[in-house]
Write a protein that holds these residues in place. Sequence first.
Motif, PDB file in Angstrom:
ATOM      1  N   HIS A  73     -14.463 -27.085 -54.128  1.00 57.60           N
ATOM      2  CA  HIS A  73     -14.642 -25.886 -54.940  1.00 57.60           C
ATOM      3  C   HIS A  73     -14.694 -24.629 -54.068  1.00 57.60           C
ATOM      4  N   GLY A  74     -14.457 -23.482 -54.690  1.00 55.79           N
ATOM      5  CA  GLY A  74     -14.583 -22.207 -54.000  1.00 55.79           C
ATOM      6  C   GLY A  74     -16.038 -21.884 -53.694  1.00 55.79           C
ATOM      7  N   GLN A  75     -16.246 -20.801 -52.973  1.00 54.77           N
ATOM      8  CA  GLN A  75     -17.604 -20.402 -52.588  1.00 54.77           C
ATOM      9  C   GLN A  75     -18.494 -20.253 -53.819  1.00 54.77           C
ATOM     10  N   ALA A  76     -19.691 -20.848 -53.750  1.00 58.75           N
ATOM     11  CA  ALA A  76     -20.647 -20.765 -54.857  1.00 58.75           C
ATOM     12  C   ALA A  76     -21.904 -20.019 -54.411  1.00 58.75           C
ATOM     13  N   GLN A  77     -22.775 -19.728 -55.381  1.00 62.17           N
ATOM     14  CA  GLN A  77     -23.956 -18.903 -55.129  1.00 62.17           C
ATOM     15  C   GLN A  77     -24.792 -19.387 -53.955  1.00 62.17           C
ATOM     16  N   HIS A  78     -24.957 -20.696 -53.831  1.00 60.96           N
ATOM     17  CA  HIS A  78     -25.848 -21.239 -52.807  1.00 60.96           C
ATOM     18  C   HIS A  78     -25.178 -21.379 -51.446  1.00 60.96           C
ATOM     19  N   ALA A 107     -24.983 -24.244 -59.747  1.00 60.36           N
ATOM     20  CA  ALA A 107     -24.554 -22.959 -59.190  1.00 60.36           C
ATOM     21  C   ALA A 107     -23.115 -22.589 -59.543  1.00 60.36           C
ATOM     22  N   ASP A 108     -22.933 -21.336 -59.958  1.00 60.98           N
ATOM     23  CA  ASP A 108     -21.610 -20.814 -60.299  1.00 60.98           C
ATOM     24  C   ASP A 108     -20.860 -20.354 -59.053  1.00 60.98           C
ATOM     25  N   LEU A 109     -19.562 -20.141 -59.219  1.00 57.80           N
ATOM     26  CA  LEU A 109     -18.768 -19.523 -58.165  1.00 57.80           C
ATOM     27  C   LEU A 109     -19.175 -18.065 -57.998  1.00 57.80           C
ATOM     28  N   THR A 110     -19.023 -17.554 -56.795  1.00 59.23           N
ATOM     29  CA  THR A 110     -19.139 -16.122 -56.558  1.00 59.23           C
ATOM     30  C   THR A 110     -17.786 -15.481 -56.868  1.00 59.23           C
ATOM     31  N   ASP A 111     -17.734 -14.154 -56.851  1.00 50.12           N
ATOM     32  CA  ASP A 111     -16.448 -13.482 -57.037  1.00 50.12           C
ATOM     33  C   ASP A 111     -15.484 -13.874 -55.925  1.00 50.12           C
ATOM     34  N   ALA A 112     -16.014 -14.034 -54.705  1.00 44.87           N
ATOM     35  CA  ALA A 112     -15.168 -14.473 -53.591  1.00 44.87           C
ATOM     36  C   ALA A 112     -14.640 -15.876 -53.847  1.00 44.87           C
ATOM     37  N   GLY A 113     -15.492 -16.740 -54.404  1.00 43.56           N
ATOM     38  CA  GLY A 113     -15.069 -18.100 -54.714  1.00 43.56           C
ATOM     39  C   GLY A 113     -13.975 -18.137 -55.765  1.00 43.56           C
ATOM     40  N   ARG A 114     -14.075 -17.244 -56.740  1.00 41.36           N
ATOM     41  CA  ARG A 114     -13.030 -17.175 -57.774  1.00 41.36           C
ATOM     42  C   ARG A 114     -11.708 -16.695 -57.167  1.00 41.36           C
ATOM     43  N   SER A 133     -20.271 -26.897 -62.670  1.00 40.26           N
ATOM     44  CA  SER A 133     -19.524 -25.705 -63.091  1.00 40.26           C
ATOM     45  C   SER A 133     -18.601 -25.166 -62.008  1.00 40.26           C
ATOM     46  N   ARG A 134     -19.059 -25.138 -60.761  1.00 42.54           N
ATOM     47  CA  ARG A 134     -18.242 -24.564 -59.690  1.00 42.54           C
ATOM     48  C   ARG A 134     -16.956 -25.351 -59.470  1.00 42.54           C
TER      49      ARG A 134
END
Length: 258
Positions: A73-78, A107-114, A133-134
Amino acid sequence: GLRWCFCTVGCSKAASPYRRWGGSHRCMRTLALAVLARAMSSLALSAPAATTTASATSPPATTRVQTISFARHGQAQHNVRAEAKRDAGCSFDEFIETMRGDDAFDADLTDAGRAQAAARSEEVDVVVASPLSRAVETARLLYPGQGVVCCEPLREWMGEMQNSRRRAASDLAAKFPGTDVSNIAEADELWEETLETEESVATRGLAALEWLARRPEDSIGVVAHGGLLAVLFDPAGHGDHTSSRVTADSVLRPRFGN
């Protein structure tokens, strides 16, 4: 039983040098999802062991080949502060404590992860993801317009932190319309306060491969997690729990980055 032999037939970008950290490999790549390794999965069903007298009715050994793309997954909050510190050379304990400080339920993705996930990949027959979710959001962005099927065994190393807990299946389906949650229970029945053992993670990873092998599709996109993929594809660095059934080449063994 099934045995998997993974050999890379394509990779979206060349790898930059690897380095050892915390007893495991980390793949230092500039690609958004760090590793998007397209691998050939030779799923060999072995015939019964040979005896001194050959049996005319013994079934022959058969091999099925699937093409599977694995992505973390892309970068997430944690991940944000913890992985920045890890890249700067912090200790494993500091890495864990930083992640614990930024912990968040599912934990969701960050904008960078998206943005990382929006790199996109070529179309496959089916897209499969961990029900966190991520991973689901990454899969939807990486394979736009294709539905996502959730597979429970693809979840991240469970226990201790809330980011490894998943939301109810109905909540996940509401958050990501069109996601197939028919293969997971309504409630999270797996997460516990105590940290899951490495052997348990390996067992889940093998169960996921078995589930993928039973699917009829020839090309599959998989989105999962760094911990799970490391245990599955780098048995030498993670307790040697999968080496009797999984052979992975040098592209899959280094730890997947975001």
